[in-house]
Design a protein around this motif. Structure first.
Motif, short mmCIF file in Angstrom:
data_model
loop_
_atom_site.label_atom_id
_atom_site.label_comp_id
_atom_site.label_asym_id
_atom_site.label_seq_id
_atom_site.Cartn_x
_atom_site.Cartn_y
_atom_site.Cartn_z
N UNK A 167 48.19 16.59 15.05
CA UNK A 167 48.64 17.64 14.14
C UNK A 167 50.03 17.26 13.63
N UNK A 168 50.21 17.31 12.31
CA UNK A 168 51.49 17.00 11.69
C UNK A 168 51.95 18.22 10.89
N UNK A 169 53.05 18.81 11.32
CA UNK A 169 53.61 20.01 10.68
C UNK A 169 54.89 19.59 9.96
N UNK A 170 54.81 19.51 8.65
CA UNK A 170 55.96 19.06 7.87
C UNK A 170 56.76 20.28 7.40
N UNK A 171 58.05 20.29 7.76
CA UNK A 171 58.96 21.37 7.40
C UNK A 171 59.51 21.12 6.00
N UNK A 172 59.72 22.16 5.24
CA UNK A 172 60.31 22.01 3.91
C UNK A 172 61.71 21.42 4.01
N UNK A 173 62.08 20.66 3.00
CA UNK A 173 63.41 20.05 2.99
C UNK A 173 64.48 21.13 3.05
N UNK A 174 65.54 20.84 3.79
CA UNK A 174 66.72 21.72 3.91
C UNK A 174 66.45 23.01 4.66
N UNK A 175 65.25 23.13 5.26
CA UNK A 175 64.98 24.32 6.08
C UNK A 175 65.46 24.08 7.51
N UNK A 176 66.14 25.05 8.06
CA UNK A 176 66.69 24.94 9.41
C UNK A 176 65.68 25.52 10.40
N UNK A 177 64.62 24.75 10.67
CA UNK A 177 63.54 25.22 11.55
C UNK A 177 63.43 24.30 12.76
N UNK A 178 63.42 24.90 13.94
CA UNK A 178 63.25 24.16 15.18
C UNK A 178 62.09 24.78 15.95
N UNK A 179 61.06 23.97 16.21
CA UNK A 179 59.88 24.46 16.92
C UNK A 179 59.93 24.01 18.38
N UNK A 180 59.35 24.81 19.28
CA UNK A 180 59.33 24.44 20.70
C UNK A 180 58.30 23.35 20.96
N UNK A 181 58.21 22.92 22.20
CA UNK A 181 57.18 21.97 22.62
C UNK A 181 55.81 22.61 22.40
N UNK A 182 55.05 22.08 21.45
CA UNK A 182 53.80 22.72 21.06
C UNK A 182 52.63 22.37 21.99
N UNK A 183 52.79 21.36 22.82
CA UNK A 183 51.67 20.92 23.66
C UNK A 183 51.25 21.99 24.68
N UNK A 184 52.21 22.83 25.09
CA UNK A 184 51.87 23.84 26.11
C UNK A 184 51.00 24.96 25.55
N UNK A 185 50.79 24.98 24.24
CA UNK A 185 49.94 25.99 23.61
C UNK A 185 48.54 25.45 23.31
N UNK A 186 48.29 24.19 23.68
CA UNK A 186 47.00 23.56 23.40
C UNK A 186 46.10 23.68 24.62
N UNK A 187 44.85 24.11 24.41
CA UNK A 187 43.89 24.23 25.51
C UNK A 187 42.60 23.49 25.18
N UNK A 188 41.90 23.12 26.24
CA UNK A 188 40.64 22.37 26.11
C UNK A 188 39.53 23.15 26.77
N UNK A 189 38.38 23.28 26.08
CA UNK A 189 37.21 23.95 26.62
C UNK A 189 36.03 23.00 26.62
N UNK A 190 35.46 22.76 27.80
CA UNK A 190 34.31 21.88 27.92
C UNK A 190 33.05 22.64 27.53
N UNK A 191 32.25 22.03 26.67
CA UNK A 191 30.99 22.63 26.23
C UNK A 191 29.85 21.73 26.70
N UNK A 192 28.94 22.28 27.48
CA UNK A 192 27.89 21.48 28.12
C UNK A 192 26.96 20.83 27.11
#
Length: 323
Positions: free
Chosen positions: A243-268
């Motif tokens: 996943x690539x989240x591109x921030x607009x130029x000159x925007x003062x945005x800081x995102x947290x570690x996004x990996x802790x919001x990712x989950x995996x579900x096994x489907x048989x």
């Protein structure tokens, strides 16, 4: 590729699946674990895969092992295969006879930043009175396994050669070894990109800065690097999504570690599901986001994600997926 200077910050995650393989072994050959017991793969292993990919497509890469045959006088002039030192690697990469005679540190810094892996990840270079520290624009962090049922498997390997120690027990038999792998694991590597890290080097005339071309090479390395590795232990490791989240130029945005919001579900009896649970965070700051791209292997997984105007792309063919 586009050599236009890039000023956008980027945040993201990269997923790697390991099937009957070992993404990142420790020095004993075992899969790495945190003190909590969680399986993980180091950022170094992921960066190595990206470097390997960049080198395979003809980009100049500096920080990889480089061997050569060295004549040893104490061994009657016979040759031995040895890795180059940092100094020797610089001299070999840039065709410099003797780095110790180079007094222009700016020249050394310019050469280093001409290497694509250093342009991405930076470098520490302290050799022959040239002390240079380059903080990389790209920061990649450890990949944590998010599949709870991952299991280590031990495989005994029979060598075709006997033990050379004639006094050892079983010296007349061939030797045995062990191969340790994981039946299935799903690692998530968070990463960030801040092209403005190179502003001081631009001001000094060392580099033109981080460009859109560099960003496209980074995306290719993140999407294809692990799959490109084909060693015995890495044969079952593949790039699964990114996943690539591109921030607009000159925007003062800081995102947290996004990996802790990712989950995996096994489907048989179907595709496994990756849920990107940080969509709520992105929706709260959507006015600051220029674009979101999600690459994934649509043949093996489905992506659960709710952010308007997200572009979905097949990680293998690079064709757009309609969702």
């Amino acid at each position: 590729m586009n050599n236009v200077l890039m000023n956008n910050k980027v945040y993201g995650v990269a997923g790697v699946v390991a099937t009957n393989s070992n993404m990142n072994a420790d020095f004993n050959g075992n899969p790495r674990r945190l003190p909590s017991g969680e399986l993980y793969a180091s950022d170094k292993s992921f960066k190595y895969a990206i470097r390997f990919y960049l080198r395979s497509i003809g980009e100049k890469v500096f920080n990889m092992r480089s061997d050569y045959f060295k004549t040893e006088a104490k061994k009657n002039g016979s040759s031995v295969l040895v890795p180059r030192t940092l100094k020797e690697n610089y001299e070999n990469t840039f065709n410099i006879p003797d780095l110790s005679k180079v007094k222009d540190t700016k020249e050394v810094a310019t050469n280093l930043l001409s290497c694509e892996d250093i342009k991405q990840f930076g470098a520490t270079f302290a050799e022959s009175n040239n002390n240079i520290g380059i903080k990389g624009a790209v920061q990649i962090y450890q990949g944590i396994n998010i599949y709870d049922d991952a299991t280590e498997e031990y495989q005994t390997i029979l060598s075709p050669y006997k033990n050379p120690n004639e006094n050892s027990e079983g010296s007349s038999a061939t030797t045995l070894g062990n191969n340790v792998f994981i039946d299935e694991a799903h690692f998530v590597f968070p990463f960030s990109l801040n092209p403005l890290e190179y502003q001081k080097w631009i001001n000094e005339g060392v580099t033109e800065g981080y460009t859109e071309k560099d960003f496209e090479l980074l995306k290719d390395g993140i999407n294809r690097g692990v799959t490109t590795l084909t060693s015995c232990s890495k044969a079952g490791c593949e790039n699964e999504y990114s996943v690539f989240i591109k921030v607009k130029e000159d925007e003062n945005l800081y995102l947290p570690n996004l990996s802790k919001y990712v989950t995996f579900t096994k489907v048989a009896d179907g595709k496994d599901i990756i849920t990107l649970g940080f969509d709520k965070i992105l929706n709260s700051v959507k006015s600051k986001i220029e674009s979101v791209e999600v690459y994934y292997n649509q043949h093996t997984i489905d992506i659960m994600f709710d952010f308007e105007n997200t572009k979905y792309i097949d990680i293998i063919s690079y064709t757009e997926i309609e969702k």
